[in-house]
Structures are given as structure tokens and as C-alpha cells.
Design a protein around this motif. Structure first.
Motif, mmCIF file in Angstrom:
data_model
loop_
_atom_site.group_PDB
_atom_site.id
_atom_site.type_symbol
_atom_site.label_atom_id
_atom_site.label_comp_id
_atom_site.label_asym_id
_atom_site.label_seq_id
_atom_site.Cartn_x
_atom_site.Cartn_y
_atom_site.Cartn_z
ATOM 1 N N PRO A 36 11.904 21.137 52.363
ATOM 2 C CA PRO A 36 10.878 21.747 53.216
ATOM 3 C C PRO A 36 9.524 21.854 52.514
ATOM 4 C CG PRO A 36 12.448 23.395 52.481
ATOM 5 C CD PRO A 36 12.954 22.075 52.004
ATOM 6 N N ALA A 37 8.479 21.589 53.276
ATOM 7 C CA ALA A 37 7.112 21.750 52.773
ATOM 8 C C ALA A 37 6.621 23.173 53.000
ATOM 9 C CB ALA A 37 6.182 20.753 53.465
ATOM 10 N N TRP A 38 7.297 23.932 53.843
ATOM 11 C CA TRP A 38 6.997 25.339 54.071
ATOM 12 C C TRP A 38 8.320 26.071 54.267
ATOM 13 C CZ3 TRP A 38 5.693 21.504 57.552
ATOM 14 C CH2 TRP A 38 6.422 21.477 58.728
ATOM 15 N N ALA A 39 8.279 27.375 54.135
ATOM 16 C CA ALA A 39 9.495 28.170 54.257
ATOM 17 C C ALA A 39 10.035 28.114 55.676
ATOM 18 C CB ALA A 39 9.225 29.615 53.860
ATOM 19 N N GLY A 40 11.348 28.202 55.784
ATOM 20 C CA GLY A 40 11.977 28.194 57.087
ATOM 21 C C GLY A 40 13.409 28.680 57.006
ATOM 22 N N VAL A 41 14.011 28.791 58.165
ATOM 23 C CA VAL A 41 15.394 29.251 58.260
ATOM 24 C C VAL A 41 16.252 28.102 58.761
ATOM 25 C CG1 VAL A 41 16.976 30.870 59.384
ATOM 26 C CG2 VAL A 41 14.690 31.618 58.731
ATOM 27 N N LEU A 42 17.285 27.801 58.006
ATOM 28 C CA LEU A 42 18.263 26.801 58.403
ATOM 29 C C LEU A 42 19.444 27.556 59.014
ATOM 30 C CD1 LEU A 42 19.245 23.806 58.263
ATOM 31 C CD2 LEU A 42 20.433 24.489 56.179
ATOM 32 N N GLU A 43 19.835 27.174 60.229
ATOM 33 C CA GLU A 43 20.934 27.853 60.915
ATOM 34 C C GLU A 43 22.003 26.836 61.306
ATOM 35 O OE1 GLU A 43 21.832 30.376 65.004
ATOM 36 O OE2 GLU A 43 19.802 29.742 64.543
ATOM 37 N N PRO A 61 23.455 26.020 39.344
ATOM 38 C CA PRO A 61 24.182 24.747 39.450
ATOM 39 C C PRO A 61 25.676 25.010 39.628
ATOM 40 C CG PRO A 61 22.653 24.710 37.603
ATOM 41 C CD PRO A 61 22.667 26.108 38.136
ATOM 42 N N GLY A 62 26.286 24.254 40.519
ATOM 43 C CA GLY A 62 27.712 24.403 40.765
ATOM 44 C C GLY A 62 28.048 25.530 41.725
ATOM 45 N N CYS A 63 27.054 26.183 42.324
ATOM 46 C CA CYS A 63 27.303 27.275 43.272
ATOM 47 C C CYS A 63 27.013 26.802 44.683
ATOM 48 C CB CYS A 63 26.442 28.493 42.948
ATOM 49 S SG CYS A 63 27.100 29.462 41.623
ATOM 50 N N ASP A 64 27.876 25.986 45.187
ATOM 51 C CA ASP A 64 27.754 25.544 46.569
ATOM 52 C C ASP A 64 28.369 26.611 47.460
ATOM 53 O OD1 ASP A 64 26.740 23.273 45.469
ATOM 54 O OD2 ASP A 64 28.545 22.083 45.743
ATOM 55 N N GLU A 65 28.059 26.546 48.743
ATOM 56 C CA GLU A 65 28.668 27.491 49.675
ATOM 57 C C GLU A 65 28.969 26.794 50.985
ATOM 58 O OE1 GLU A 65 26.141 30.737 51.071
ATOM 59 O OE2 GLU A 65 24.416 29.649 50.290
ATOM 60 N N VAL A 66 29.960 27.333 51.670
ATOM 61 C CA VAL A 66 30.337 26.827 52.987
ATOM 62 C C VAL A 66 29.815 27.821 54.009
ATOM 63 C CG1 VAL A 66 32.246 26.243 54.518
ATOM 64 C CG2 VAL A 66 32.374 25.653 52.093
ATOM 65 N N LEU A 67 29.030 27.331 54.972
ATOM 66 C CA LEU A 67 28.446 28.181 56.003
ATOM 67 C C LEU A 67 29.138 27.939 57.338
ATOM 68 C CD1 LEU A 67 24.640 27.674 55.222
ATOM 69 C CD2 LEU A 67 26.158 29.481 54.407
ATOM 70 N N GLU A 68 29.482 29.011 58.013
ATOM 71 C CA GLU A 68 30.107 28.959 59.333
ATOM 72 C C GLU A 68 29.023 28.948 60.414
ATOM 73 O OE1 GLU A 68 33.435 28.980 59.974
ATOM 74 O OE2 GLU A 68 34.011 29.073 57.863
ATOM 75 N N ALA A 69 29.417 28.697 61.641
ATOM 76 C CA ALA A 69 28.487 28.746 62.769
ATOM 77 C C ALA A 69 27.857 30.130 62.854
ATOM 78 C CB ALA A 69 29.220 28.425 64.064
#
Length: 178
Positions: A36-43, A61-69
Motif C-alpha cells: 500500500p502507498a497509503w494506510a488502509g484496512v484489509l478485510e 519474521p516467521g509470525c504469519d497468521e490465519v484470518l477468518e471471514a
């Protein structure tokens, strides 16, 4: 401007799971890369994704996460987010993602909420001070009104009998003649 690299093919018309309006559809085996070139919310609007964020303010590093709907994450300029669908073997529908840009003040408040909290606390302090000043300003008139009501009540008590006596003697009241 949102820079993205997407390995997502557009949905064919009449597909079993059409994309949701205003979203990107990402199918199993594909990935979405956001810078992103500016701040935003990914949903995450539908499905589950595996998210990796790197760059300033990103995850370790190495801290991935799984996001639900329904899950949302704020991305800042300079960060790099990579999203991949996290499907169970029986899931066939594509993941749907939404991006909403934030105003500068929203992004600043989400990045570091301490200044926003301090400003809110200052606003509450000012409101209490204004209320205190209003109460102090109303004290004198309220006291004068109370004193006047008490004086009137005492006067009525003192003159209660004389008024009845005048009526008994036939002395008309001012409004009796009207």
C-alpha cells in the motif's frame, strides 16, 4: 495508489461462487501481494487467508497468521502483505478480500492510539471543567431563587389568615370585580 501483484484470474461468468461486490477473489493455489502507498484496512469478506506482513511495523519474521471471514488488519505505507487462501480440502469457493483506504487521522490513531487517547482524555477534562464552571455560575441565581421562594412561602404562611378574614368581611379581591 495501492500497488498489488495478483496471481488471480478473473472469475468466469456464471461461476459457482461469483465474487462479492467490491472484493477481489483469490482461489486456491493463487496469492495476492499488497504494497500500500497509503494506510488502509484489509478485510476478509469470505473464507480464510494466510497473511504474512513485512516492512515497517510489520510482524516479526516467521509470525504469519490465519484470518477468518470478518477479520481486519490495518496496513501502513511501506509494508508488504502476502495473502494466500487457507482452504480445507473440501472448500471450493474462492476467498474474497476487501481494501478500504483510511484518512490520515484514522491511520495515525490506529497506528499509535496513545495520542488519540490523550486527546480524548483532554476533551473529557475540558467538558468536566466547563460543567463545573456552569454549576458555579448558576449557584448565585439558584440561591437567590431559593431564598425568594422561601420568603414567599413564609409570607403566605403569615398572611394566610388575614386573607380569609377579609373575604369573610366582604372585602373584594382585585380579581373579584372582573
Amino acid at each position: 495508489m495501492l500497488f498489488l501483484q495478483q496471481s488471480v484470474a478473473p472469475c468466469a461468468t456464471g461461476a459457482a461462487h461469483p465474487p462479492l461486490p467490491g472484493t477481489w477473489a483469490v482461489r486456491a493455489g493463487q496469492a495476492l501481494s499488497l504494497r500500500p502507498a497509503w494506510a488502509g484496512v484489509l478485510e476478509v469478506a469470505r473464507g480464510r487467508v494466510w497473511l504474512t506482513v513485512s516492512g515497517p511495523g510489520g510482524q516479526r519474521p516467521g509470525c504469519d497468521e490465519v484470518l477468518e471471514a470478518g477479520a481486519r488488519r490495518v496496513l501502513q505505507p511501506g509494508q508488504h502483505a502476502v495473502l494466500e487462501p487457507w482452504h480445507s480440502p473440501q472448500a471450493a469457493e474462492p476467498v474474497a478480500l476487501r481494501w478500504d483506504a483510511l484518512a490520515v487521522w484514522q491511520a495515525n490513531a490506529l497506528a499509535d492510539p496513545r495520542p488519540a487517547r490523550a486527546a480524548a482524555a483532554a476533551d473529557v477534562r475540558q467538558a468536566w471543567q466547563a460543567l463545573g464552571q456552569a454549576v458555579a455560575a448558576l449557584r448565585a441565581p439558584a440561591a437567590a431563587l431559593w431564598q425568594g421562594l422561601v420568603a414567599y412561602g413564609l409570607w403566605r404562611l403569615r398572611h394566610r389568615g388575614t386573607h380569609r378574614g377579609r373575604l369573610a368581611q366582604g372585602v373584594p379581591r382585585v380579581c373579584d370585580g372582573l
